[in-house]
Each structure stands twice: as C-alpha cells, then as structure tokens.
Motif scaffolding. Structure first.
Motif, PDB file in Angstrom:
ATOM      1  N   ASN A  63      -9.218  -3.497  -8.617  1.00  0.00           N
ATOM      2  CA  ASN A  63      -9.321  -4.800  -9.256  1.00  0.00           C
ATOM      3  C   ASN A  63      -9.594  -4.649 -10.748  1.00  0.00           C
ATOM      4  O   ASN A  63      -9.774  -3.545 -11.249  1.00  0.00           O
ATOM      5  CB  ASN A  63     -10.395  -5.669  -8.590  1.00  0.00           C
TER       6      ASN A  63
ATOM      7  N   ILE B   4      -4.976   3.931   0.680  1.00  0.00           N
ATOM      8  CA  ILE B   4      -5.701   2.736   0.272  1.00  0.00           C
ATOM      9  C   ILE B   4      -6.597   2.336   1.431  1.00  0.00           C
ATOM     10  O   ILE B   4      -6.155   2.264   2.586  1.00  0.00           O
ATOM     11  CB  ILE B   4      -4.758   1.597  -0.129  1.00  0.00           C
TER      12      ILE B   4
ATOM     13  N   ASP C 197       0.812  -1.220   0.000  1.00  0.00           N
ATOM     14  CA  ASP C 197       0.000   0.000   0.000  1.00  0.00           C
ATOM     15  C   ASP C 197       0.841   1.263   0.000  1.00  0.00           C
ATOM     16  O   ASP C 197       0.569   2.205  -0.731  1.00  0.00           O
ATOM     17  CB  ASP C 197      -0.960   0.016   1.190  1.00  0.00           C
TER      18      ASP C 197
ATOM     19  N   GLN D  84      -9.187  -0.446   3.058  1.00  0.00           N
ATOM     20  CA  GLN D  84      -9.609  -1.843   3.049  1.00  0.00           C
ATOM     21  C   GLN D  84     -11.066  -1.859   3.475  1.00  0.00           C
ATOM     22  O   GLN D  84     -11.403  -1.492   4.586  1.00  0.00           O
ATOM     23  CB  GLN D  84      -8.753  -2.664   4.019  1.00  0.00           C
ATOM     24  N   SER D  85     -11.946  -2.262   2.579  1.00  0.00           N
ATOM     25  CA  SER D  85     -13.375  -2.315   2.864  1.00  0.00           C
ATOM     26  C   SER D  85     -13.836  -3.746   2.667  1.00  0.00           C
ATOM     27  O   SER D  85     -14.140  -4.165   1.550  1.00  0.00           O
ATOM     28  CB  SER D  85     -14.126  -1.362   1.924  1.00  0.00           C
TER      29      SER D  85
ATOM     30  N   ASN E  24     -12.437  -5.962  -0.215  1.00  0.00           N
ATOM     31  CA  ASN E  24     -12.037  -5.069  -1.302  1.00  0.00           C
ATOM     32  C   ASN E  24     -11.045  -4.012  -0.841  1.00  0.00           C
ATOM     33  O   ASN E  24     -11.171  -3.478   0.255  1.00  0.00           O
ATOM     34  CB  ASN E  24     -13.267  -4.361  -1.887  1.00  0.00           C
ATOM     35  N   ARG E  25     -10.095  -3.706  -1.729  1.00  0.00           N
ATOM     36  CA  ARG E  25      -9.174  -2.586  -1.509  1.00  0.00           C
ATOM     37  C   ARG E  25      -9.576  -1.481  -2.464  1.00  0.00           C
ATOM     38  O   ARG E  25      -9.847  -1.725  -3.635  1.00  0.00           O
ATOM     39  CB  ARG E  25      -7.731  -3.019  -1.764  1.00  0.00           C
TER      40      ARG E  25
END
Length: 157
Positions: A146, A123, A101, A125-126, A129-130
């Motif tokens: 992605n 970045i 990151d 992080q969810s 997902n990033r």
C-alpha cells in the motif's frame, strides 16, 4: 493445460442435491459465470476440463454447478475439496495500477535508498492487508502492498 496457464477461481466445498451438483466457493464474489463453459478441476495434480451443464449463482457467497457426466452424489463427492481454475486468457485485464497476484511473481524489488532487495516470491493476504513476500536470501522480507511502501509497479518491465 499447465498450472502456469491458469488461475484459481475457487474450490468445491460440498455436494448439492441428488443429481451430481456441487457447491463452489468462489475467490472473487463478483465472478461472472455466464461466459464460462469449461472449468479445469485439479484432480491429483492434473488439470481436467469439466463442462458446465448449468449453474445457479443466486447466493452471494456460493455457486451451484452441475457438470456434464457428473450425475450422482457419489461422483460429485469425489470432487469435494478440489480447486477450480480458468485459463489466464479468460481473465479480465487488470486496470491501471492494479494487478493479479500471479502477475508480479519474480518481479524485482528495488528500494530508493537500499537498491535491489530481491524478487517477489509470493503475496500473503493477512486480514485486509496484502503483503509482498520478497526473497532476500537467506531471509524473507514482507512489505505491505500500500501507499508509502510501494510507489510504482512496472508490469511492462
């Protein structure tokens, strides 16, 4: 050692035992402890080196560490909640098409149709997902990291 020269490997969650050991929650569950001799602990915004006397990583999600000169539960308790860092020079090189990151902070983001969008601010992080956080003044743009959204990352430029 400055914060720009290190990367976070985890934090101290609590004390362990009566001899000053602490419980570490690592950010990377595959982290190899055998080669690590010194860890930098963030104590009041200062990175202070601590030398590892011994460790045990027989658990999947935590590591027990005994630092030199931390010989009581009281001294170990003072480290609770502190973040742990290693020099970036000790970090494994990221593979082709992969990155850490902090390696992409301030990279410029371009859209094929719209052109320059802004610079990467962070970045997020969810869940699984990033998301890239793009500084698109006066707002922020979040771009999923992605397939169809990110086509290419050029770390050399």
């Amino acid at each position: 050692m400055t914060i720009d020269e290190v990367y976070k490997i985890g934090y101290i969650s609590k004390t362990h035992g009566l001899k000053g050991e602490v419980t570490i929650i690592p950010e990377d569950l595959d982290m190899e402890m055998a080669e690590i001799k010194t860890i930098y602990i963030d104590l009041k915004q200062q990175l202070v080196p601590h030398f590892i006397e011994r460790y045990s990583d027989n658990r999947i999600d935590k590591i027990f560490i005994k630092f030199e000169d931390i010989n009581s539960p009281e001294k170990a308790q003072a480290l609770k909640g502190c973040s742990l860092y290693l020099p970036k020079t000790q970090r494994q090189k990221s593979g082709r098409g992969e990155f850490y990151d902090d390696e992409v902070l301030n990279f410029e983001v371009e859209d094929k149709n719209l052109g320059f969008l802004g610079k990467i601010k962070g970045i997020l992080q969810s869940g699984p997902n990033r998301l890239l956080i793009i500084d698109h003044l006066p707002k922020e743009i979040l771009i999923p990291l992605n397939g169809p959204f990110v086509k290419h990352i050029n770390k050399d430029r």
